[in-house]
Write an enzyme that holds these catalytic residues in place. Structure first.
Site, PDB file in Angstrom:
ATOM      1  CB  SER A  73      42.689  36.343  44.672  1.00  0.00           C
ATOM      2  OG  SER A  73      41.327  36.641  44.533  1.00  0.00           O
ATOM      3  CG  ASP A  85      44.476  41.387  40.902  1.00  0.00           C
ATOM      4  OD1 ASP A  85      44.386  42.615  41.090  1.00  0.00           O
ATOM      5  OD2 ASP A  85      44.004  40.826  39.899  1.00  0.00           O
ATOM      6  CG  HIS A 104      41.781  37.820  39.672  1.00  0.00           C
ATOM      7  ND1 HIS A 104      42.478  38.631  40.560  1.00  0.00           N
ATOM      8  CD2 HIS A 104      41.209  36.850  40.444  1.00  0.00           C
ATOM      9  CE1 HIS A 104      42.321  38.171  41.796  1.00  0.00           C
ATOM     10  NE2 HIS A 104      41.559  37.088  41.752  1.00  0.00           N
TER      11      HIS A 104
END
Length: 393
Positions: A239, A262, A317
């Site tokens: 992330s 991600d 996620h």
């Protein structure tokens, strides 16, 4: 009474006892783990190191959430009241342990282990990716999981030299009236600089320089002398940590490649995408990415044929964090932790694709090329590119 209610909530009415069971690494090495803090100011470093170790009878296992303060930080980050959420997390997860040997005896390697520096996501901290980090260590890597001090961790701290006391650095939301891009952009640069600092730290450790670990643990960093192959260094993250890894490639030529789980591409200025010199493996989940973010990844893959983009189907996620291994409905709801894909299978795909990519770009002499097909998005529960390219998804 609050704690009694929380205990009942965590056990019965919300779908069974909450628990976290993290998988053992599948590679040929046992895994050891130690916390390392260097320096007495916030400019120092704090990380959890996962490394190949010798098997040890009755080895202690480290706590997954190392301190109660992290429970409060997670409550703040998720927007829940500290009054009930922090004790709930502590009751349900406070005794969970990571299946590795705490300060276990280091397994030396004459040629030196390749090094991966791992950057956590927004609101996370150094231990929340223990499943990925320990799995990689079990295949013969040293993995340094940073705890960033840019106010993006849900909580972190440093130790003061004069008093020996601790100063905590809380999670910080975007200040009112400030544009999110500018706030997060400053953070991503700070984070990438910390990744570069970690590489310098391991250069010092590898050369035998005395590096005091101010946590006074039983793990002496001197045992790592000559055990890191500094020609084989990668940076990895999830992330916010994924885009941190991308930026670290620009800042430090010794990073050979990056693996971005991600990646949240928003905080990086557009001009820097033209400067990324090395290959990146983007491993996306099915439910998180935006067309804007994907367009930025594609800009990078169009400039470097070795940059790959793949997507794991049935994943969300949090599937790339340890939260995906939570059982029980209550905490899974708080952390939106589960996709439809079995979390063990998701971890296998993530790690195997990463190993195949790392073998290719760190010039490793292992058997990781057996998973090369994953890099082309070929396999069960995986597709090339991003779901936006697939009208049937």
């Amino acid at each position: 009474p609050d704690l009694v209610l929380l205990s009942r909530l965590s056990r019965g009415s919300m779908g069974g006892m909450q628990s976290l069971v993290l998988p053992l690494g599948k590679g040929p090495h046992h895994v050891g783990c130690a916390d390392v803090m260097v320096g007495h100011t916030r400019q120092g470093l704090f990380l959890r190191l996962f490394y190949p170790c010798l098997p040890q009878e009755g080895a202690e296992r480290p706590l997954w959430i190392p301190r109660y303060e992290y429970c409060g930080g997670l409550a703040d980050f998720t927007g829940h009241s500290r009054r009930w959420c922090a004790p709930l997390l502590h009751i349900t997860l406070g005794s969970c342990r990571v299946p590795v040997s705490w300060n276990g005896p280091f397994k030396s390697c004459s040629s030196g282990y390749p090094l991966i520096i791992f950057s956590h996501g927004l609101g996370a901290f150094r231990t929340l990716y223990s499943s990925v980090c320990s799995e990689l260590a079990s295949w013969g890597f040293m993995v340094a999981a940073l705890e960033h001090r840019d106010h993006s961790a849900s909580a972190t701290y440093f130790c003061l030299a004069e008093t020996g006391g601790e100063e905590w650095i809380p999670y910080q939301r975007v200040p009112q009236g400030q544009k999110e891009f500018y706030f997060r952009n400053k953070q991503v640069h700070h984070r990438a600089e910390e990744c570069v600092q970690v590489l310098q730290l391991f250069k010092d450790i590898n050369s035998g320089k005395s590096v005091p670990n101010i946590l006074h643990q039983d793990f002496d960093l001197f045992v790592l002398k000559d055990s890191v192959d500094l020609t084989k260094v990668a940076v990895m993250g999830h992330s916010f940590g994924g885009v941190t890894a991308v930026l670290a490639l620009v800042k430090e030529p010794r990073f050979r490649c990056a693996v971005a789980l991600d990646a949240w591409m928003f905080p990086l200025e557009n001009t820097l995408y033209l400067e990324v010199p090395k290959p990146i493996l983007f491993i996306n989940t099915e439910k998180f990415q935006t067309p804007e973010s994907i367009a930025k990844m594609k800009k990078l893959s169009s400039r470097n044929s070795q940059t790959k983009i793949i997507t794991i189907l049935g994943s969300v996620h949090q599937s790339q964090t340890d939260f995906t291994f939570l059982t029980g409905k209550l905490l899974s709801c708080i952390f939106s932790a589960r996709g439809t894909l079995d979390p063990y299978k998701g971890l296998d795909i993530t790690v195997q694709a990463s190993l195949a990519f790392l073998q290719r770009h760190l010039n490793l002499e292992e058997e990781f090329h057996q998973w090369d097909n994953l890099l082309e998005g070929i396999g069960d529960s995986i597709v090339p590119d991003a779901p936006f390219c697939h009208s049937n998804l």
